[in-house]
Design a protein around this motif. Structure first.
Motif, short mmCIF file in Angstrom:
data_model
loop_
_atom_site.label_atom_id
_atom_site.label_comp_id
_atom_site.label_asym_id
_atom_site.label_seq_id
_atom_site.Cartn_x
_atom_site.Cartn_y
_atom_site.Cartn_z
N LEU A 1 0.81 -1.22 0.00
CA LEU A 1 0.00 0.00 0.00
C LEU A 1 0.84 1.27 0.00
CD1 LEU A 1 -2.80 -0.94 2.56
CD2 LEU A 1 -3.03 -0.73 0.09
N GLY A 2 2.05 1.17 0.53
CA GLY A 2 2.86 2.38 0.67
C GLY A 2 2.23 3.28 1.72
N ASP A 3 2.42 4.57 1.58
CA ASP A 3 1.86 5.53 2.52
C ASP A 3 0.47 6.00 2.12
OD1 ASP A 3 4.12 5.49 4.12
OD2 ASP A 3 5.09 7.12 3.03
N ASP A 4 -0.07 5.46 1.05
CA ASP A 4 -1.35 5.91 0.51
C ASP A 4 -2.50 5.08 1.05
OD1 ASP A 4 -3.46 6.87 -0.98
OD2 ASP A 4 -2.59 6.37 -2.93
N ARG A 5 -3.29 5.68 1.94
CA ARG A 5 -4.44 4.99 2.51
C ARG A 5 -5.75 5.49 1.90
NH1 ARG A 5 -7.72 5.56 7.44
NH2 ARG A 5 -8.75 3.58 7.55
N SER A 6 -5.67 6.13 0.78
CA SER A 6 -6.86 6.66 0.12
C SER A 6 -7.76 5.51 -0.34
CB SER A 6 -6.47 7.51 -1.09
OG SER A 6 -5.92 6.68 -2.11
N PHE A 7 -9.03 5.82 -0.53
CA PHE A 7 -9.97 4.81 -1.01
C PHE A 7 -9.50 4.24 -2.34
CE2 PHE A 7 -13.68 4.01 -3.83
CZ PHE A 7 -14.01 2.77 -3.31
N GLU A 8 -9.01 5.09 -3.22
CA GLU A 8 -8.56 4.61 -4.54
C GLU A 8 -7.46 3.57 -4.41
OE1 GLU A 8 -8.88 7.93 -3.74
OE2 GLU A 8 -10.76 8.20 -4.80
N ASN A 9 -6.52 3.81 -3.49
CA ASN A 9 -5.42 2.87 -3.30
C ASN A 9 -5.90 1.59 -2.60
OD1 ASN A 9 -2.64 2.25 -3.73
ND2 ASN A 9 -2.27 2.58 -1.56
N LEU A 10 -6.79 1.75 -1.61
CA LEU A 10 -7.34 0.56 -0.95
C LEU A 10 -8.14 -0.28 -1.95
CD1 LEU A 10 -8.50 1.95 2.52
CD2 LEU A 10 -6.42 0.66 1.99
N LYS A 11 -8.89 0.38 -2.81
CA LYS A 11 -9.68 -0.33 -3.84
C LYS A 11 -8.75 -1.05 -4.81
CE LYS A 11 -13.53 -1.29 -6.07
NZ LYS A 11 -14.21 -2.49 -5.67
N LYS A 12 -7.67 -0.38 -5.21
CA LYS A 12 -6.68 -0.97 -6.12
C LYS A 12 -6.06 -2.23 -5.51
CE LYS A 12 -2.17 0.17 -8.09
NZ LYS A 12 -1.14 1.22 -8.15
N HIS A 13 -5.86 -2.22 -4.19
CA HIS A 13 -5.25 -3.35 -3.49
C HIS A 13 -6.28 -4.16 -2.69
CE1 HIS A 13 -1.75 -0.71 -4.19
NE2 HIS A 13 -1.14 -1.87 -4.38
N GLN A 14 -7.53 -4.09 -3.10
CA GLN A 14 -8.61 -4.76 -2.38
C GLN A 14 -8.33 -6.25 -2.21
OE1 GLN A 14 -12.52 -4.03 -3.96
NE2 GLN A 14 -13.46 -5.66 -2.77
N ALA A 15 -7.89 -6.92 -3.23
CA ALA A 15 -7.65 -8.36 -3.14
C ALA A 15 -6.56 -8.66 -2.11
CB ALA A 15 -7.26 -8.92 -4.51
#
Length: 166
Positions: free
Chosen positions: A131-145
């Motif tokens: 995830l890195g330092d990005d906890r945004s919804f877009e990043n969480l969605k990108k890494h949902q799996a």
């Protein structure tokens, strides 16, 4: 009449923890100051219970102790029946992330030591790297799996270690 309006606003004052309100004099005194016998204090009652004017559920302060592993694991398990649906996906993914990190803190603070929970702690560390330092919804969605896979693997690991959460 004045005292009832002070009580109406006392909840806000108590929630902020900044003042003690006295109905007798109508004054606000910094917490810990002298306010007279009829004051409403921001401090908990001697029995350890909160003031009756305190909010029903307050956010935990940074000085509160870390959750026990069983409590943190219960929070993570509560996400198992939820999913990313329109209207709650951001909340759901954020909650899974938060519950994983609550469990991580609990495991690291557990009296058994962080070495007792090597796999879950390693899985969360790998998730954080992805995830890195990005906890945004877009990043969480990108890494949902990865996020949900981490949750599910930790759930399976914990099910094999029932003494750690019962």
């Amino acid at each position: 009449m004045f005292c009832s309006s002070v009580r109406s606003t006392a909840v806000l004052v108590v929630a902020l923890g900044a003042f003690t309100v006295s109905c007798g004099s109508g004054s606000a005194v910094p917490a810990g100051g002298e306010a007279g016998a009829s004051s409403v204090s921001t401090r908990p009652a001697a029995s350890g219970s909160a003031s009756p004017l305190a909010p029903a559920s307050a956010a935990p302060s940074p000085s509160e102790p870390v959750s026990k592993v069983r409590d943190a694991f219960a929070g993570l398990q509560a996400t198992l029946d939820d999913s990313c649906t329109p209207g709650n996906c951001a909340y759901f993914l954020g909650r899974v992330y938060d519950e994983l990190h609550r469990l991580d803190r609990a495991m690291k603070a557990d009296p058994k030591g962080a070495g007792h929970f090597p796999e879950p702690i390693a899985l969360i560390a790998k998730l954080d790297k992805d995830l890195g330092d990005d906890r945004s919804f877009e990043n969480l969605k990108k890494h949902q799996a990865t996020l949900l896979g981490t949750r599910d693997k930790i759930n399976t690991w914990m099910q094999g270690h029932p003494d750690d959460y019962r």
